[in-house]
Structures are given as structure tokens and as C-alpha cells.
Design a protein around this motif. Structure first.
Motif, PDB file in Angstrom:
ATOM      1  N   ASP A  60       0.866  -1.175   0.000  1.00 51.81           N
ATOM      2  CA  ASP A  60       0.000   0.000   0.000  1.00 51.81           C
ATOM      3  C   ASP A  60       0.899   1.220   0.000  1.00 51.81           C
ATOM      4  OD1 ASP A  60      -1.874  -1.922   0.470  1.00 51.81           O
ATOM      5  OD2 ASP A  60      -2.690  -1.032   2.276  1.00 51.81           O
ATOM      6  N   ARG A  88      -3.627   7.219  -3.360  1.00 53.98           N
ATOM      7  CA  ARG A  88      -3.279   6.021  -2.593  1.00 53.98           C
ATOM      8  C   ARG A  88      -3.631   4.807  -3.439  1.00 53.98           C
ATOM      9  NH1 ARG A  88      -6.261   5.278   2.172  1.00 53.98           N
ATOM     10  NH2 ARG A  88      -4.757   3.674   2.662  1.00 53.98           N
ATOM     11  N   SER A 121      -8.999  -5.154   2.670  1.00 49.36           N
ATOM     12  CA  SER A 121      -8.184  -4.907   1.501  1.00 49.36           C
ATOM     13  C   SER A 121      -9.035  -4.411   0.344  1.00 49.36           C
ATOM     14  CB  SER A 121      -7.494  -6.212   1.093  1.00 49.36           C
ATOM     15  OG  SER A 121      -6.853  -6.059  -0.136  1.00 49.36           O
ATOM     16  N   GLN A 125      -2.959   0.296  -3.846  1.00 46.31           N
ATOM     17  CA  GLN A 125      -2.489  -0.976  -3.311  1.00 46.31           C
ATOM     18  C   GLN A 125      -2.178  -1.857  -4.516  1.00 46.31           C
ATOM     19  OE1 GLN A 125      -5.251  -3.847  -1.346  1.00 46.31           O
ATOM     20  NE2 GLN A 125      -3.954  -3.460   0.435  1.00 46.31           N
TER      21      GLN A 125
END
Length: 192
Positions: free
Chosen positions: A30, A71, A100, A73
Motif C-alpha cells: 500500500d 493512494r 483490503s 495498493q
């Protein structure tokens, strides 16, 4: 023995040399997008650990959906600072959910409600927790059986009403078991 040496000498003489290759490590990271290279089709991700990786997204990923400071992941294989991603997920800035952003596990036990994962079933029985709760953290939150066991052990050692789920949420937030145990004032493995 002499045949082996002779064959090896012939192969080296012919320029045939077996060079061992190191396998890339699988990982999930992340972090914040710090650069986007539209020409190369890659972006840089500064992970929460502080490390920066160049990410090669999957072919079907729209690089235009990224912006610097976003942001994200990523999941994929890491080789010499480059993540070849199998999945990329954008995270909302105010993402308060701990689960997640990547899809949940889709293995047999997660797809088949009537089947019970043997290790999770044993933990549910041993710690008197609902099997469905353990399966939720295993499938939806992508925690491993060992992590779930550590959370159960820690909750059991605390014996103050803190649930194993709260401990797993804190583990996801803090990033490591050492930080979790330090937060609760227990030793490794959840022992007081």
C-alpha cells in the motif's frame, strides 16, 4: 565421476553454463503514487514502509486513472525494486475500512460455505469463536491462518473483552505484530 567432470568440461567449453535464477518475491504494498511514466507505462509507489517501487501494472490497467498523491495498493512479484503487478487497486483518501481493496480470497473454502477449513475449524473450536467470523477475516480481509491464531492467542491473553477481530484490525493499521503487542503491553505471541 570422470564422466561427470568430462560432461561438465564439454558444456563449459561449448559455452553452455547453467546460471541459477532467483525467483521474484510475491508481495502486496500500500502506498502513495509519487510519479507516473506514461511512456514506459509504469508508476512509482512509495510504500507505507518508506520504500519506493516502480510498478509495472497489468495490461488492462488504465494508467490515466492514477494521479500523483493517490493512494494505491498493488499485488504482484517484486524483483530488484520493480513490482510486476497482477492487480492494482486505488484506495480512497478517507478509506476508513480496514479490509483490503483487492478482491477477497476465492479459494475452495471461501467459495464453498458448506466446507470447513480444517485449521480454521480447529481454531474456532479451541478458542470458542464462531467459525464464520474466522472465515470472514481469512477470506475477506486476507489474513492467514497463522495471523488469525496469533490474534486469538493475544485476545485470550488479554482477557479484557478485546476481540480477535479488533486485534486483526489494529495489526492491519499498525503493520506488524510487534507494534500490536507493544500497544497491548504483551510479549510476542500474545503472552503477558
Amino acid at each position: 565421476m570422470t564422466k561427470t567432470i568430462l560432461i561438465a568440461s564439454l558444456l563449459v567449453g561449448l559455452g553452455v553454463v547453467a546460471i541459477p535464477t532467483l525467483a521474484a518475491a510475491n508481495m502486496t504494498a500500500d502506498g502513495i503514487v509519487t510519479a507516473i511514466d506514461g511512456v514506459a507505462g509504469t508508476f512509482d509507489l512509495q510504500a507505507e514502509s518508506g520504500d519506493t517501487y516502480t510498478v509495472n501494472p497489468p495490461d488492462d490497467f488504465d494508467l490515466a486513472s492514477l494521479s500523483i498523491g493517490a493512494r494505491a495498493q498493488v499485488r504482484g512479484s517484486l524483483d530488484e525494486g520493480v513490482i510486476t503487478a497482477s492487480r492494482v487497486a486505488l484506495l480512497a483518501e478517507d478509506d476508513g475500512e480496514s479490509a483490503s481493496a483487492l478482491d477477497a480470497k476465492d479459494g475452495f473454502y471461501c467459495r464453498t460455505a458448506s466446507a470447513r477449513h480444517p485449521a480454521l475449524n480447529n481454531l474456532a473450536t479451541q478458542y470458542d469463536e464462531p467459525y464464520a467470523d474466522l472465515l470472514h477475516y481469512f477470506c475477506e480481509w486476507r489474513f492467514g491462518v497463522g495471523e488469525i491464531k496469533l490474534a486469538l492467542q493475544t485476545a485470550d491473553a488479554l482477557n479484557d473483552g478485546t476481540s480477535f477481530g479488533q486485534i486483526l484490525e489494529l495489526k492491519r493499521e499498525l503493520g506488524g505484530w510487534g507494534q500490536v503487542w507493544q500497544h497491548y503491553g504483551v510479549k510476542g505471541g500474545g503472552k503477558k
